[in-house]
Design a protein around this motif. Structure first.
Motif, PDB file in Angstrom:
ATOM      1  N   CYS A   1     -48.057  -5.475  51.828  1.00  0.00           N
ATOM      2  CA  CYS A   1     -47.993  -6.916  51.583  1.00  0.00           C
ATOM      3  C   CYS A   1     -49.361  -7.553  51.813  1.00  0.00           C
ATOM      4  O   CYS A   1     -50.270  -6.921  52.320  1.00  0.00           O
ATOM      5  CB  CYS A   1     -46.986  -7.553  52.520  1.00  0.00           C
ATOM      6  SG  CYS A   1     -47.294  -7.123  54.226  1.00  0.00           S
TER       7      CYS A   1
ATOM      8  N   THR B   1     -42.776  -6.236  43.796  1.00  0.00           N
ATOM      9  CA  THR B   1     -43.246  -7.489  44.385  1.00  0.00           C
ATOM     10  C   THR B   1     -44.600  -7.883  43.798  1.00  0.00           C
ATOM     11  O   THR B   1     -45.343  -8.644  44.394  1.00  0.00           O
ATOM     12  CB  THR B   1     -43.387  -7.371  45.918  1.00  0.00           C
ATOM     13  OG1 THR B   1     -44.244  -6.257  46.205  1.00  0.00           O
ATOM     14  CG2 THR B   1     -42.054  -7.144  46.576  1.00  0.00           C
TER      15      THR B   1
ATOM     16  N   ASP C   1     -41.042  -0.911  47.526  1.00  0.00           N
ATOM     17  CA  ASP C   1     -42.403  -0.660  47.037  1.00  0.00           C
ATOM     18  C   ASP C   1     -43.136   0.336  47.932  1.00  0.00           C
ATOM     19  O   ASP C   1     -43.844   1.223  47.439  1.00  0.00           O
ATOM     20  CB  ASP C   1     -43.199  -1.972  46.978  1.00  0.00           C
ATOM     21  CG  ASP C   1     -42.987  -2.691  45.646  1.00  0.00           C
ATOM     22  OD1 ASP C   1     -42.334  -2.095  44.758  1.00  0.00           O
ATOM     23  OD2 ASP C   1     -43.468  -3.823  45.501  1.00  0.00           O
TER      24      ASP C   1
ATOM     25  N   PRO D   1     -44.271  -2.228  55.375  1.00  0.00           N
ATOM     26  CA  PRO D   1     -44.062  -3.016  54.171  1.00  0.00           C
ATOM     27  C   PRO D   1     -44.295  -4.517  54.372  1.00  0.00           C
ATOM     28  O   PRO D   1     -44.683  -5.219  53.455  1.00  0.00           O
ATOM     29  CB  PRO D   1     -42.577  -2.777  53.838  1.00  0.00           C
ATOM     30  CG  PRO D   1     -42.194  -1.547  54.582  1.00  0.00           C
ATOM     31  CD  PRO D   1     -43.048  -1.543  55.810  1.00  0.00           C
ATOM     32  N   TRP D   2     -44.057  -5.027  55.594  1.00  0.00           N
ATOM     33  CA  TRP D   2     -43.892  -6.482  55.775  1.00  0.00           C
ATOM     34  C   TRP D   2     -44.889  -7.081  56.747  1.00  0.00           C
ATOM     35  O   TRP D   2     -44.977  -8.298  56.874  1.00  0.00           O
ATOM     36  CB  TRP D   2     -42.471  -6.710  56.283  1.00  0.00           C
ATOM     37  CG  TRP D   2     -41.895  -8.068  56.131  1.00  0.00           C
ATOM     38  CD1 TRP D   2     -41.892  -8.850  55.018  1.00  0.00           C
ATOM     39  CD2 TRP D   2     -41.180  -8.816  57.140  1.00  0.00           C
ATOM     40  NE1 TRP D   2     -41.211 -10.020  55.265  1.00  0.00           N
ATOM     41  CE2 TRP D   2     -40.773 -10.018  56.547  1.00  0.00           C
ATOM     42  CE3 TRP D   2     -40.845  -8.566  58.467  1.00  0.00           C
ATOM     43  CZ2 TRP D   2     -40.032 -10.980  57.252  1.00  0.00           C
ATOM     44  CZ3 TRP D   2     -40.115  -9.514  59.156  1.00  0.00           C
ATOM     45  CH2 TRP D   2     -39.712 -10.710  58.547  1.00  0.00           C
TER      46      TRP D   2
ATOM     47  N   LEU E   1     -40.059  -5.130  49.523  1.00  0.00           N
ATOM     48  CA  LEU E   1     -41.320  -4.557  49.989  1.00  0.00           C
ATOM     49  C   LEU E   1     -41.123  -3.126  50.489  1.00  0.00           C
ATOM     50  O   LEU E   1     -41.986  -2.268  50.295  1.00  0.00           O
ATOM     51  CB  LEU E   1     -41.909  -5.420  51.112  1.00  0.00           C
ATOM     52  CG  LEU E   1     -42.489  -6.765  50.676  1.00  0.00           C
ATOM     53  CD1 LEU E   1     -42.761  -7.652  51.874  1.00  0.00           C
ATOM     54  CD2 LEU E   1     -43.777  -6.574  49.891  1.00  0.00           C
TER      55      LEU E   1
ATOM     56  N   ASP F   1     -37.123 -10.325  50.869  1.00  0.00           N
ATOM     57  CA  ASP F   1     -38.433  -9.761  50.548  1.00  0.00           C
ATOM     58  C   ASP F   1     -38.656  -8.421  51.256  1.00  0.00           C
ATOM     59  O   ASP F   1     -39.299  -7.530  50.731  1.00  0.00           O
ATOM     60  CB  ASP F   1     -39.548 -10.762  50.890  1.00  0.00           C
ATOM     61  CG  ASP F   1     -39.507 -11.220  52.333  1.00  0.00           C
ATOM     62  OD1 ASP F   1     -38.498 -10.942  52.996  1.00  0.00           O
ATOM     63  OD2 ASP F   1     -40.468 -11.864  52.787  1.00  0.00           O
TER      64      ASP F   1
ATOM     65  N   HIS G   1     -43.349 -13.281  49.575  1.00  0.00           N
ATOM     66  CA  HIS G   1     -43.858 -12.199  48.730  1.00  0.00           C
ATOM     67  C   HIS G   1     -43.271 -12.204  47.334  1.00  0.00           C
ATOM     68  O   HIS G   1     -43.910 -11.846  46.374  1.00  0.00           O
ATOM     69  CB  HIS G   1     -43.557 -10.859  49.396  1.00  0.00           C
ATOM     70  CG  HIS G   1     -44.039 -10.798  50.796  1.00  0.00           C
ATOM     71  ND1 HIS G   1     -45.311 -10.412  51.108  1.00  0.00           N
ATOM     72  CD2 HIS G   1     -43.455 -11.121  51.964  1.00  0.00           C
ATOM     73  CE1 HIS G   1     -45.473 -10.480  52.421  1.00  0.00           C
ATOM     74  NE2 HIS G   1     -44.354 -10.905  52.947  1.00  0.00           N
TER      75      HIS G   1
END
Lengths: 307, 390
Positions: free
Chosen positions: B148, B356, B316, B130-131, B313, B309, B282
């Motif tokens: 991201c 996001t 998501d 995610p990051w 994320l 974030d 983000h």
């Protein structure tokens, strides 16, 4: 030139942590001929105890149950944490090292490593993995003296460290306990036959070393207020290098080598390469040890190690 | 000796036979979370875990995951990677081979996502980080995706923002050379800044190594170089130390960060020293609307603080996994084939409306989405300041 003095001041602060921690390694080695590998983690425990004491005192002050100015809280924190951490040191000696006093030295070294891991993971289990912010007890004052920037914290750290080192030196030189420690360092087999209690002196040595480590921990937390359970490993090992460099068992050597280590690290980082700092810094130290294998003040024969 | 060994083997075999996970593979979908629960950035791990718990709650409330007319129960397995690269690879391998997960979400930080992505790709298991913003995470790895934007996008966003906002000419960068994310982003930023201001405009490019606490020699050099601001793409525990030490050494310019700053811990550890500073990230929690606001409020109510974030994320990423599993149309029960089907479904997602922001995906598996610049307010909140879209 200003830049040079700025680095010098930075190095003085950085070296004082190494010097204070190295003293603990050196004293224990001088008397019991063993390296207390849990010492770095005692430094960490000292910082956390300091955090607990400081938070409690600050809360009391905020409730106006005990109206203390912040600098008094800091002084009290250092003293109380030194006192409490000395018991941690004595406990480590009692549980980890005393039963192994006749065992091979390697066993004792491994015990030390295990106690270190227990202290780290124990801390992780009790307080969790989150970083802790050490309360900022004194407000930072920045002084600009002809282009060289100093803060009140830096001055305090260096002064307190030097005072503690001198106090230790006086204690060893002038008191009866100090005399007993020096005698024990001379020969820990024969001296107990003359009526000096080995166990008491061993406890005392661990207590003193741990108290100094606690002071180092709190001063460290004042300068770098983010605490994590693993700070003991990195700085503990480096301070161990300082203890070796100073000469095993030498108080004077440990102090000087601690500061020297700080200077080498800061100046290599400043003038050569910040990314290769440790590589270059510790290569220099290796080189020194090649030419002076016993360190600055260490003596070749282990039986003659003195405090 | 041999008898003892035999006994141990016998116990292990019986234990394996009795353990429920060895047999109950049919009607449950397992999703692995590879997160730093302990180590240097535990807050990131906590955010990932909490977001996953909330997602699981939704699935349970819906009675399971609907795939091709059949309902599947979902199980989440959280594995701690201690925020170390080698542990992240180990955690990924364990999730894939022992826990037999269908897909993995995480690791978060690039230094862990890059090695873990290698494992996931080799074992043919879909993984979404995610990051992780470093390009290497997904590069040439068909099974690895991310949720991201990338550093080659983030670096210029920060550089342009500083140019527009302050009009500075001389930059300083301080970064951790031993960690993939700060190292990658520092280099991208340097290039972007020199594109705008000409070569030599990054007057100090200083580094340190992970776990360092004293940055005085680097910062002293940075100050004497005459830099007007400092860019430091570090994680929250280092941000607190760098900002404080820079100010104590007399640095007056602004200090600017990147999406790794976006944790509630940054302000907690750094305190007032960080108020008024900017970083790119983000999403901004303050002033959010729609589904984002709903997520934030639910998270706040459940865990007592505003989600970072990373939390958003991760949410998501899990929704993407959910969509991909649903899109497969049918799960065969053969794990290897199902993993490939999920990967193909993920690769087919062209547009996704996440909390996001809206994102579209490139053939590499990287989303194209907007970045925001956030200001840390005088109350220590992350305030939306500006947004930058590709």
């Amino acid at each position: 030139m200003q830049l040079f003095f700025q680095h010098l001041i930075n190095a003085l602060q950085w070296g004082s942590f190494y010097a204070l921690i190295a003293l603990g390694y050196s004293m224990v080695y001088g008397i019991l001929m063993l390296f207390n590998f849990a010492h770095g983690d005692i430094f960490m425990v000292g910082a956390y105890i300091g955090f607990g004491v400081a938070t409690a005192l600050a809360a009391l002050a905020a409730l106006s149950a005990l109206a203390l100015p912040n600098w008094v809280i800091l002084v009290l924190t250092i003293l109380i944490a030194m006192y409490l951490t000395s018991f941690v040191g004595m406990l480590v000696e009692r549980i980890g090292y005393r039963p192994l006093r006749e065992a091979p030295r390697a066993s004792a070294a491994i015990t030390g490593l295990m106690i270190g891991i227990i202290l780290e993971t124990g801390n992780l289990a009790i307080l969790g993995a989150q970083r802790i912010r050490f309360p900022s007890l004194i407000k930072t004052q920045v002084y600009d003296i002809g282009g060289v920037v100093v803060t009140n914290k830096k001055i305090m750290i260096v002064v307190v460290s030097l005072v503690l080192m001198l106090a230790l030196n006086e204690f060893i030189k002038r008191t009866r306990w100090g005399m007993a420690m020096r005698a024990m360092a001379f020969d820990y087999v024969v001296i107990p036959l003359m009526g000096v209690p080995l166990n008491t002196i061993a406890s005392l040595t661990f207590a003193l070393g741990s108290a100094l480590a606690a002071a180092a921990g709190i001063l460290f937390a004042v300068a770098y207020p983010v605490l994590d359970p693993y700070i003991g490993i990195t700085y503990g090992w480096k301070a161990f290098v300082a203890a070796i460099l100073g000469g095993r068992g030498s108080v004077k050597g440990a102090c000087l080598a601690g500061f020297l280590l700080g200077f080498i690290e800061i100046f290599v980082g400043a003038y050569l390469s910040s990314s290769l700092r440790d590589l270059i810094a510790y290569s220099i130290i290796l080189l020194i040890l090649v030419f002076r294998p016993h360190g600055f003040f260490g003596e070749p024969h282990s039986a003659k190690l003195r405090l | 000796m041999r008898k003892g060994l035999l006994l141990v083997v016998a116990i292990l075999v019986v234990g394996l036979a009795l353990s429920p996970c060895a047999w109950a593979k049919s009607k449950t979908i397992k999703v692995g979370i590879n997160a730093p629960i302990t180590g240097d950035i535990p807050k990131v791990g906590e955010g990932s875990k909490y977001a996953a718990e909330m997602w699981l709650e939704d699935i349970k409330a819906a009675g399971g995951l609907q795939v091709g007319g059949e309902k599947y129960m979902v199980e989440i397995i959280v594995e701690d990677n201690e925020s170390k690269p080698e542990s992240a690879a180990k955690a990924a391998t364990k999730l894939i081979t022992e826990d037999e997960v269908l897909a993995i979400v995480g690791p978060q930080a690039s230094s862990q996502a890059i090695p873990a992505g290698e494992m996931a790709n080799n074992y043919g298991t879909p993984m979404i980080s995610p990051w992780s913003t470093n390009p290497d995470t997904t590069k040439d790895r068909p099974f690895v995706f991310r949720g991201c934007f990338l550093d080659p996008f983030q670096g210029p966003v920060v550089a342009n923002f500083i140019k527009d906002e302050f009009g500075f000419k001389k930059a300083a960068v301080l970064y951790d050379i031993a960690s993939d994310y700060p190292k990658g982003l520092a280099e991208v930023f340097k290039e972007a800044w020199e594109n705008i201001n000409g070569p030599g405009s990054v007057v100090a490019f200083e580094s340190f190594t992970t776990k360092d606490a004293d940055f005085s020699s680097q910062l002293t050099n940075i100050i004497s170089s005459g830099a007007q601001f400092l860019f430091t793409p570090q994680y929250y525990n280092e941000v607190a130390l760098i900002v404080q030490q820079a100010q104590e050494l007399g640095f007056k310019g602004p200090i600017v960060g990147s999406d790794s700053w976006g944790s509630a811990e940054t302000v907690k550890l750094c305190g007032e020293a960080c108020y008024g500073l900017f970083f790119s990230t983000h999403y901004a929690a303050a002033g959010a609307t729609g589904a984002t606001k709903e997520f934030i409020e639910r998270y706040e109510k459940k865990y007592g603080y505003t989600p970072d974030d990373v939390g958003a994320l991760t949410w998501d990423a899990l929704r993407l996994v959910q969509k991909a599993i649903e899109d497969t149309g049918k799960l065969t029960g053969n794990l290897k084939n199902d993993r490939v089907a999920v990967k193909d479904a993920l690769a087919k997602i062209k547009e996704f409306d996440g909390i996001t922001g809206k994102m579209t995906f490139t053939p590499e598996g990287d989303p194209i989405k907007c970045a925001v610049v956030v200001r840390i307010s005088e109350k220590g909140e992350f305030e939306f300041y500006k947004s930058a879209c590709p």
